[in-house]
Scaffold this active site. Structure first.
Site, PDB file in Angstrom:
ATOM      1  CE1 TYR A  96      -3.979   1.507  -0.655  1.00  7.42           C
ATOM      2  CE2 TYR A  96      -3.452   2.883   1.217  1.00  7.42           C
ATOM      3  CZ  TYR A  96      -4.218   2.626   0.102  1.00  7.42           C
ATOM      4  OH  TYR A  96      -5.218   3.494  -0.261  1.00  7.42           O
ATOM      5  CD  GLU A 238      -9.689   4.683  -0.383  1.00  7.64           C
ATOM      6  OE1 GLU A 238      -8.697   5.378  -0.069  1.00  7.64           O
ATOM      7  OE2 GLU A 238     -10.493   4.252   0.454  1.00  7.64           O
ATOM      8  CG  ASP A 261     -10.289   4.896   4.310  1.00  6.26           C
ATOM      9  OD1 ASP A 261     -10.535   4.812   5.526  1.00  6.26           O
ATOM     10  OD2 ASP A 261      -9.146   4.770   3.834  1.00  6.26           O
TER      11      ASP A 261
END
Length: 544
Positions: A96, A238, A261
Site C-alpha cells: 500500500y 475511495e 475512507d
C-alpha cells in the site's frame, strides 16, 4: 464457484484461493491428481516464506517488490497473506502507501492479470449483469473508486484500480476479512489526464470523464445493482475528487452500508493521533486550536469528526467549530470571502484574511498543524519554527501521500522544533536522532482504522456506518496507544500489533451498532470471542 468445488488438477494449481504450490502433501497430490505436476519435495508454509522473503529482499526497487508480491497474490493467496501478516511492518509500505502510488502511475505498463471488476461508462443499463459476472456471491466488503484523486497524484483513471486492490489486501491482512469476500471495483468513467489518453498502454476508456447527470445515473445504477447482487455488503468509497466524494457520501450514507475512507477513515485516525498527542501537551481536545493546510474532503471530514467529538463533551457545535481553521490555495478561510465552496463555510470565521501559512500560524498560534494539501514541503522551516516558538509541544501532522507529497519530513519537523514536535505522517519515515534522543515517527495510516471498522460492521451485520462508529474507532485506537509509544514520538501502536488493534476497534464499532439498533445479527453473549473467531487466518486447508 465455491472455493472447495473439485476442479481439474491444473486448474487447482492456477486457482490462487486453493493453490498451495509445493506445500501440497503426498496424500493430497494423490487425491487431487497432482502427482508429477509439482517438484517432488513437500515444503511447509514456513519454508515457502523463506523463499518468498529471500526473493523479495533481493529486489532493488520498491516497485519491483510490489510486482513480485502481486504475482504471489495471483498464484497463492494463502501464502501471500501469511507472509504479509508475519512481516507487516516490511510489507505495508510495499503493498500500500507509498509504493501503491507509483504502481498506479505505472499500472498500464506493469499490468499482468485483471483483479476485481471494471464497471465502465459503456455499461450503463447493464451494470447488474456486470456485477453478476463476479464468481462469488457472499461478498462482504466492496472498495470502489473512479480514479479521479488517487492519493496526492490526481486523476489516474482506470489505473487507480491499484487502490481498491491494495485497500482490500489490508482488510484481510489487518482486519481478518476473508479475501474471497472482498471485491475491488473500478468505476471507469473516463479520465481528463491527457498523458494517459495518449498512452498506448493505458487500460481504461479513452474518453473524457462523465460529468453531471450521466455520472450520477451511472453511480445510482451501480449502487442499486450492488444492493441487489451483494445485499448487505459494506461499500467503501475511495479516492473520489472532493466534490463527488462529499456529495456521494451525503447522498448514500443513509441509504446504504457505506463510508468514505478519505473523509471518515482519515478523520478517525487523525482524531486518534490528536487524542494521543494531547497527553504530553496536557491538553484536552476542546483545548486545541487546529489549522488545516488544505481544505478538501479530507480536511472537512477530520474537522467534522473533531467538532462532533468536542460537542459531545458539552460544547456547542458553533464553539467547537471555532477550534478548526482552514487554509486553502488562496489563504485563510474567513467569513468575508465570497469565493468559498459550501463545505468550507462552516469553518469560515470572523478574522482578517491572511494569504500565507506562516502568517496564519503567527496570528492564530495553533496547537496543531495538519497538512492534507498534497503540497510537498509546504511546512517550511519558518512555519515550523513559528509553531515551536508558541508551544512547548507543537503538533505537526503531514498527512499527504505518497512520500513525495508530504508537507514536511519527520527529520525537518523535529529539527525545526528542536525535538519538541509531536509528529505524524501519511507515509512512513525512518527514525530520527536529534541530540541524545531518537524519535520513531508514527504513521497516521488509515490501515489502523478501516479494517477494524469493516470487521465490526460485518460482525454485527450493521445496516449503516455512522459517525459514532468513527468516534468509537478513534477512541479505541488512542486507547491502545501506550504512554511509552507517545514518549518516543510514536502516536500510534506498532504496526506489528495491527490485527489486535483492528479487533479492539471492531468490538467498539459492533457495540455501537448493537446499542443504536443497527445490527442485523443477534448480539452474541461474548462479542470479543465472536469477533476473534470470525477473523480469517491464512492457513492451508487439508484436501486429502
Amino acid at each position: 464457484m465455491s472455493r472447495h468445488s473439485r476442479r481439474h488438477p491444473v486448474e487447482i494449481l492456477h486457482d490462487p484461493h486453493r493453490n498451495k504450490g509445493t506445500a501440497f502433501t503426498e496424500a493430497e497430490r494423490d487425491a487431487l491428481g497432482l502427482r508429477g505436476l509439482l517438484p517432488p519435495r513437500v515444503f511447509t508454509m514456513t519454508e515457502q516464506q523463506v523463499r518468498v522473503m529471500g526473493n523479495f529482499r533481493q529486489k532493488t526497487t520498491d516497485l519491483e517488490k510490489y510486482i513480485f508480491m502481486t504475482a504471489l497474490l495471483d498464484r497463492n493467496e494463502t501464502l501471500f497473506y501469511r507472509t504479509v501478516i508475519d512481516h507487516i511492518e516490511e510489507m505495508l509500505p510495499i503493498i500500500y502507501t507509498p509504493t501503491v502510488g507509483e504502481a498506479c502511475l505505472k499500472y498500464g505498463p506493469i499490468f499482468r492479470r485483471p483483479r476485481g471488476l471494471y464497471v465502465s461508462a459503456q455499461d450503463r443499463g447493464r451494470v447488474r449483469d456486470v456485477l453478476r459476472n463476479w464468481p462469488e456471491r457472499k461478498v462482504a466488503v466492496i472498495v470502489v473508486t473512479d480514479g479521479e484523486r488517487i492519493l496526492g497524484l490526481g486523476d489516474l483513471g482506470a489505473q487507480g484500480m491499484g487502490i481498491p486492490i491494495g485497500k482490500l489486501s489490508l482488510y484481510t491482512a489487518c482486519g481478518g476479512i476473508d479475501p474471497i469476500r472482498c471485491l475491488p471495483v473500478m468505476l471507469d468513467v473516463g479520465t481528463n489526464n491527457e498523458q494517459l489518453l495518449r498512452d498506448p498502454l493505458y487500460i481504461g476508456l479513452l474518453r473524457k470523464r462523465l460529468r453531471g447527470v450521466e455520472y450520477d445515473d451511472l453511480v445510482e445504477e451501480f449502487m442499486s445493482a450492488t444492493r441487489e447482487v451483494f445485499p448487505g455488503a459494506l461499500i467503501q468509497l475511495e479516492d473520489f475528487a472532493t466534490e463527488n466524494a462529499l456529495q456521494l457520501l451525503s447522498r448514500y450514507r443513509e441509504r446504504a452500508c457505506l463510508f468514505n475512507d478519505d473523509i471518515q477513515g482519515t478523520a478517525a485516525v487523525t482524531l486518534a493521533g490528536l487524542l494521543s498527542a494531547g497527553r504530553p501537551a496536557g491538553r484536552q481536545l476542546r483545548d486545541q486550536t487546529i489549522v488545516f493546510f488544505g481544505a478538501g474532503a479530507a480536511a472537512t471530514g477530520i474537522a467534522h469528526l473533531i467538532t462532533a467529538s468536542i460537542a459531545r463533551e458539552g460544547t456547542s457545535l458553533e464553539e467547537a467549530r471555532r477550534r478548526c481553521w482552514f487554509v486553502d490555495t488562496k489563504g485563510l478561510v474567513v467569513r468575508a470571502r465570497e469565493d468559498l465552496q459550501p463545505h468550507k463555510r462552516p469553518y469560515a470565521h470572523d478574522h482578517p484574511f491572511i494569504p500565507d501559512l506562516r502568517g496564519v500560524v503567527e496570528a492564530l498560534r495553533p496547537t496543531a498543524l495538519i497538512g492534507v494539501s498534497g503540497q510537498s514541503q509546504a511546512f517550511t522551516e519558518a512555519v515550523l519554527r513559528t509553531m515551536g516558538v508558541h508551544h512547548r509541544r507543537p503538533i505537526v501532522f503531514a498527512l499527504s501521500n505518497p512520500t513525495s507529497k508530504s508537507e514536511c519530513s519527520a527529520e525537518q519537523a523535529y529539527r525545526w522544533t528542536e525535538g519538541r514536535a509531536l509528529f505524524a505522517s501519511g507515509s512512513p519515515f525512518e527514525a530520527v536522532r536529534f541530540g541524545d534522543d531518537v524519535f520513531v515517527p508514527g504513521q497516521a495510516n488509515n490501515a489502523y482504522v478501516f479494517p477494524g471498522i469493516g470487521l465490526g460492521v460485518i460482525a454485527a451485520g450493521a445496516r449503516r456506518v455512522t459517525e459514532e462508529m468513527f468516534q468509537a474507532a478513534a477512541t479505541a485506537l488512542a486507547g491502545v496507544t501506550t504512554e511509552a509509544s507517545v514518549t518516543r514520538g510514536t502516536l500510534f501502536p506498532p504496526l506489528r500489533d495491527i490485527r489486535n488493534v483492528s479487533q479492539a476497534i471492531a468490538v467498539e464499532v459492533a457495540r455501537v451498532a448493537y446499542r443504536d439498533g443497527l445490527a442485523s445479527i443477534p448480539e452474541p453473549p461474548d462479542l470479543v470471542t465472536h469477533i476473534q473467531g470470525s477473523m480469517y487466518e491464512p492457513d492451508y486447508p487439508s484436501y486429502a
